[in-house]
Motif scaffolding. Structure first.
Motif, PDB file in Angstrom:
ATOM      1  N   ILE A  17       0.838  -1.209   0.000  1.00  0.00           N
ATOM      2  CA  ILE A  17       0.000   0.000   0.000  1.00  0.00           C
ATOM      3  C   ILE A  17       0.866   1.251   0.000  1.00  0.00           C
ATOM      4  O   ILE A  17       0.661   2.185  -0.788  1.00  0.00           O
ATOM      5  N   LEU A  18       1.851   1.320   0.886  1.00  0.00           N
ATOM      6  CA  LEU A  18       2.699   2.510   0.998  1.00  0.00           C
ATOM      7  C   LEU A  18       3.551   2.712  -0.249  1.00  0.00           C
ATOM      8  O   LEU A  18       3.795   3.857  -0.658  1.00  0.00           O
ATOM      9  N   ASN A  19       3.964   1.624  -0.864  1.00  0.00           N
ATOM     10  CA  ASN A  19       4.734   1.739  -2.103  1.00  0.00           C
ATOM     11  C   ASN A  19       3.876   2.312  -3.222  1.00  0.00           C
ATOM     12  O   ASN A  19       4.317   3.190  -3.988  1.00  0.00           O
ATOM     13  N   ILE A  53       4.358   5.835  -5.338  1.00  0.00           N
ATOM     14  CA  ILE A  53       4.390   5.928  -6.801  1.00  0.00           C
ATOM     15  C   ILE A  53       3.381   6.947  -7.302  1.00  0.00           C
ATOM     16  O   ILE A  53       3.675   7.784  -8.169  1.00  0.00           O
ATOM     17  N   ALA A  54       2.166   6.895  -6.753  1.00  0.00           N
ATOM     18  CA  ALA A  54       1.123   7.845  -7.160  1.00  0.00           C
ATOM     19  C   ALA A  54       1.528   9.280  -6.851  1.00  0.00           C
ATOM     20  O   ALA A  54       1.342  10.185  -7.674  1.00  0.00           O
ATOM     21  N   LEU A  60       2.050  12.278  -9.641  1.00  0.00           N
ATOM     22  CA  LEU A  60       1.150  13.424  -9.614  1.00  0.00           C
ATOM     23  C   LEU A  60       1.846  14.722  -9.227  1.00  0.00           C
ATOM     24  O   LEU A  60       1.367  15.796  -9.558  1.00  0.00           O
ATOM     25  N   THR A  61       2.948  14.634  -8.523  1.00  0.00           N
ATOM     26  CA  THR A  61       3.621  15.848  -8.072  1.00  0.00           C
ATOM     27  C   THR A  61       4.931  16.098  -8.788  1.00  0.00           C
ATOM     28  O   THR A  61       5.643  17.028  -8.461  1.00  0.00           O
TER      29      THR A  61
END
Length: 313
Positions: free
Chosen positions: A71-73, A77-78, A82-83
């Motif tokens: 989940i944290l990985n 990535i997201a 996005l940033t």
């Protein structure tokens, strides 16, 4: 559960204890213990076994650690996607340019791209406009500049408008700066192959006006056509951008075609598969700036399109 609690749990599990995890994460040991306890209460199961040597994972804790890392990985990535800074794209971009404008477009594009997007590697291919268009339709490039006639340009970004000229050998008639369309039949022509937009455009306009052109040579090489004109072996019909260097050196002359004039659009096409590519978008946005700078500086004898004809880039 929330992401903060998951991060704290993973930190404690990987560190093997609350004290070491607190030091590594710069978080108070009591805060870590509280968050982990809240997770255990929320899930209704024990995650860690606490002892004097630190902590060990229960069976439920091991399963949660596995899922938490995934989940944290994914969240990481997201966030990165996005940033990420759109001004610093990374990757290779292939750009095809027609032989005439490529002479001054390529150096300017390379300079601007290197200054603004240093992590983008440009691969520039030069060719006759018709060949560039065909290869672009076959998906060979990320971006391509070529020519179209008429108003059916809704799929493209219009970069500029050019008008055709009669390309004249030195010390040969006509000696005026303009030539009427109905006078073109008097001059033996060397022109690009029939598949190119140059030949199609000129032939269509001449036919509509009842003019029969004296086409002696069809050649798929801009440099060969220019050499033939410079040697006095033929005339040609091209745009000023194709012969700008030779004109400035006095090797050939140009006369604008009038009554009527013949013009074409210089357009930018993008490969549909690259819609989400940050590096392709960066160079696509840069090309209109390159064209505007070249026209502003007088290095390209073309005109910018009217505002209503501009397409979003």
């Amino acid at each position: 559960m929330d992401l903060k609690k998951l991060r704290y749990f993973v930190g404690v599990a990987e560190a093997g204890g609350f004290t070491r995890a607190g030091e590594q994460m710069n978080v108070a040991q009591s805060a870590l213990s509280l968050h982990v306890r809240e997770m255990e209460d929320s899930l209704g199961t024990r995650l860690l076994v606490r002892d004097r040597g630190g902590v060990t994972l229960t069976a439920a804790g091991s399963r949660l650690l596995h899922h938490a890392r995934i989940i944290l990985n994914q969240v990481s990535i997201a966030e990165e996607e996005l940033t990420s800074n759109p001004k610093t794209p990374v990757g290779e971009v292939s750009v095809a340019l027609p032989s005439g404008p490529a002479r001054f477009m390529a150096p300017e594009l390379l300079n601007m791209a290197n200054e603004r997007f240093p992590k983008v590697s440009l691969k520039i291919v030069e060719g006759m406009s018709g060949s560039v268009e065909e290869m672009m339709l076959a998906g060979r490039f990320n971006l391509a500049v070529f020519y179209t006639m008429g108003d059916d340009n809704s799929r493209y970004d219009i970069l500029a408008e050019e008008e055709f000229c009669l390309i004249i050998p030195p010390d040969s008639p006509p000696f005026e700066n303009v030539v009427s369309l109905d006078q073109l039949s008097a001059y033996p022509l060397a022109v690009p192959m029939n598949v190119t937009s140059v030949q199609r455009a000129v032939a269509d306009v001449a036919k509509k006006n009842g003019i029969l052109l004296d086409v002696r040579y069809e050649i798929d090489s801009l440099s060969t056509i220019i050499d033939m004109v410079a040697d006095g072996k033929a005339y040609s019909i091209l745009t000023p951008s194709a012969v700008q260097r030779e004109t400035s050196l006095g090797l050939i002359r140009t006369a604008k075609i009038i009554n009527p004039s013949i013009s074409r659009s210089v357009i930018l096409a993008a490969n549909a598969r690259d819609e989400r590519s940050a590096e392709v978008a960066a160079i696509r946005g840069l090309l209109p700036k390159v064209v505007r700078q070249l026209i502003k500086d007088g290095r390209w004898q073309a005109r910018l399109p009217q505002p209503e004809r501009l397409r979003p880039g």
